[in-house]
Design a protein around this motif. Structure first.
Motif, short mmCIF file in Angstrom:
data_model
loop_
_atom_site.label_atom_id
_atom_site.label_comp_id
_atom_site.label_asym_id
_atom_site.label_seq_id
_atom_site.Cartn_x
_atom_site.Cartn_y
_atom_site.Cartn_z
N LEU A 154 -42.99 1.07 14.23
CA LEU A 154 -42.57 0.93 13.27
C LEU A 154 -43.13 1.39 12.00
N SER A 155 -44.45 2.07 12.13
CA SER A 155 -45.27 2.66 10.88
C SER A 155 -44.51 3.64 10.18
N GLU A 156 -43.48 4.29 10.63
CA GLU A 156 -42.78 5.30 9.96
C GLU A 156 -41.61 4.63 9.07
N VAL A 157 -41.30 3.58 9.45
CA VAL A 157 -39.98 2.92 8.88
C VAL A 157 -40.72 1.94 7.75
N ILE A 158 -41.88 1.16 8.08
CA ILE A 158 -42.63 0.39 7.16
C ILE A 158 -44.09 0.92 7.10
N PRO A 159 -44.40 1.90 6.37
CA PRO A 159 -45.91 2.47 6.35
C PRO A 159 -46.98 1.49 5.81
N GLY A 160 -48.13 1.68 6.08
CA GLY A 160 -49.33 0.72 5.72
C GLY A 160 -49.26 0.49 4.32
N ASP A 161 -48.75 1.70 3.37
CA ASP A 161 -48.96 1.36 1.86
C ASP A 161 -47.99 0.32 1.40
N ARG A 162 -46.98 -0.08 2.15
CA ARG A 162 -45.99 -1.03 1.95
C ARG A 162 -46.14 -2.17 2.61
N VAL A 163 -47.30 -2.28 2.91
CA VAL A 163 -47.69 -3.69 3.46
C VAL A 163 -48.57 -4.52 2.62
N PHE A 164 -48.03 -5.80 2.01
CA PHE A 164 -48.67 -6.45 1.14
C PHE A 164 -48.76 -7.85 1.41
N ALA A 165 -50.35 -8.07 1.70
CA ALA A 165 -50.70 -9.51 2.69
C ALA A 165 -51.57 -9.92 1.77
N THR A 166 -52.21 -11.18 1.93
CA THR A 166 -52.82 -12.17 1.16
C THR A 166 -54.31 -11.64 1.53
N LEU A 167 -55.16 -11.25 0.27
CA LEU A 167 -56.28 -11.21 0.35
C LEU A 167 -57.32 -12.40 0.32
N LYS A 168 -58.49 -12.48 0.97
CA LYS A 168 -59.12 -13.56 0.85
C LYS A 168 -59.31 -14.30 -0.46
N ALA A 177 -47.46 -14.09 -7.86
CA ALA A 177 -48.31 -13.20 -8.28
C ALA A 177 -48.21 -12.15 -7.02
N LEU A 178 -48.19 -12.55 -5.66
CA LEU A 178 -48.18 -11.60 -4.52
C LEU A 178 -46.77 -10.94 -4.54
N PHE A 179 -45.95 -11.52 -5.04
CA PHE A 179 -44.57 -10.55 -5.24
C PHE A 179 -44.70 -9.67 -6.32
N ARG A 180 -45.26 -10.16 -7.08
CA ARG A 180 -45.29 -9.16 -8.41
C ARG A 180 -46.28 -8.01 -8.16
N GLN A 181 -47.17 -8.14 -7.53
CA GLN A 181 -48.21 -7.22 -6.89
C GLN A 181 -47.50 -6.10 -6.19
N ALA A 182 -46.77 -6.70 -5.31
CA ALA A 182 -45.76 -5.57 -4.37
C ALA A 182 -44.75 -4.95 -4.91
N LEU A 183 -44.19 -5.60 -6.00
CA LEU A 183 -43.04 -4.95 -7.01
C LEU A 183 -43.95 -3.69 -7.83
N GLN A 184 -45.22 -4.08 -8.54
CA GLN A 184 -45.86 -3.15 -9.05
C GLN A 184 -46.26 -1.56 -8.36
N SER A 185 -46.57 -2.14 -6.97
CA SER A 185 -47.11 -1.20 -6.19
C SER A 185 -45.95 -0.13 -5.70
N VAL A 186 -45.02 -0.73 -5.55
CA VAL A 186 -43.71 0.11 -5.16
C VAL A 186 -43.10 0.80 -6.28
N GLY A 187 -43.30 0.32 -7.57
CA GLY A 187 -42.88 0.99 -8.56
C GLY A 187 -41.32 0.56 -8.90
N VAL A 188 -40.79 -0.62 -8.71
CA VAL A 188 -39.79 -1.18 -8.94
C VAL A 188 -39.68 -2.48 -9.73
N ALA A 189 -38.56 -2.67 -10.48
CA ALA A 189 -38.22 -3.84 -11.13
C ALA A 189 -37.79 -5.11 -10.25
N PRO A 190 -37.77 -6.21 -10.62
CA PRO A 190 -37.61 -7.45 -9.81
C PRO A 190 -36.14 -7.45 -9.39
#
Length: 248
Positions: A154-168, A177-190
């Motif tokens: 499923l990597s073509e459907v969901i590539p690694g640069d669109r995987v947002f997970a908790t860092l240590k 904050a985790l959701f906002r980080q994901a929004l910023q990374s993919v470049g969309v508004a909420p």
């Protein structure tokens, strides 16, 4: 079923991983059977006990103990070992802690290498990916999530640069904050994103806290789908993942 979202407005669909796309219980069950088969070979049981009944015995004990004790990482490990000892008792093994830990470790290793999708997930993801960007927001380990996606092809459907997970030491769901980080990374508004997950607390409340609409996967819901308003955001409730194709 009413269509609640459209590509004119929604650009990205975020997904939770475990119990949303991945079925960890089925994966554990299958891995347990495989490891048990490695230990017992062609053993077919003595009439009362079979390999399947051994695994079911484990789950019965697990469910009973879950209702009796508060769950944390330490308790979870101890409970698993206790359940495993009871389940394997009919077999001619020396059930000391070292053996039980090795057995459980082999199950976990196999489970990591053989994740199981929930029914309908693959077709749903592939169809949605024709119109929307798909991404993951998970409290799990990023490398593990990416590995699971590769194994599941499923990597073509969901590539690694669109995987947002908790860092240590970083933010975890339901922290917005985790959701906002994901929004910023993919470049969309909420308002251009939707979160899909099985946890009301982690997925729905976390998404709404970041201004994102949400879809709650709730198998026990009385209706095929329904809508709620939560802090001016839409929350759609559906029973199964393939119902997403009717609301997007």
């Amino acid at each position: 079923m009413k269509r609640f979202f459209a590509p004119e407005q929604t650009k990205v669909i975020f997904f939770d991983m475990n119990h949303t796309l991945i079925d960890p219980h089925q994966s554990f069950y299958d891995s347990f059977l495989d490891v048990l088969n490695e230990y017992t070979g062609r053993w077919s049981g003595d009439g009362e006990y079979t390999q399947q009944s051994i695994v079911e015995r484990y789950w019965d004990e697990w469910r009973k103990k879950l209702t009796q004790k508060r769950m944390n990482a330490v308790n979870r490990d101890k409970i698993r070992l206790a359940c495993l000892k009871i389940a394997l008792d009919p077999l001619p093994f020396t059930l000391n802690e070292a053996f039980l830990r090795t057995f459980l470790s082999r199950i976990k290793d196999k489970q990591t290498r053989t994740p199981t999708l929930v029914p309908g997930a693959r077709d749903t993801l592939e169809k949605l990916a024709e119109t929307y960007k798909l991404a993951i927001i998970s409290n799990g380990n990023k490398e593990k999530v990416e590995s699971q996606l590769r194994i599941l092809d499923l990597s073509e459907v969901i590539p690694g640069d669109r995987v947002f997970a908790t860092l240590k030491g970083g933010a975890r769901k339901p922290n917005p904050a985790l959701f906002r980080q994901a929004l910023q990374s993919v470049g969309v508004a909420p308002s251009q994103a939707v979160m899909v997950g099985n946890s009301w607390k982690n997925d729905v409340l976390g998404a709404v806290g970041a201004g994102i609409d949400a879809v709650w996967l709730h198998p026990g819901h009385s209706k095929k789908s329904s809508q709620r308003k939560l802090r001016n955001r839409k929350v759609i409730i559906v029973r199964k993942i393939d119902m997403l194709l009717s609301i997007f």
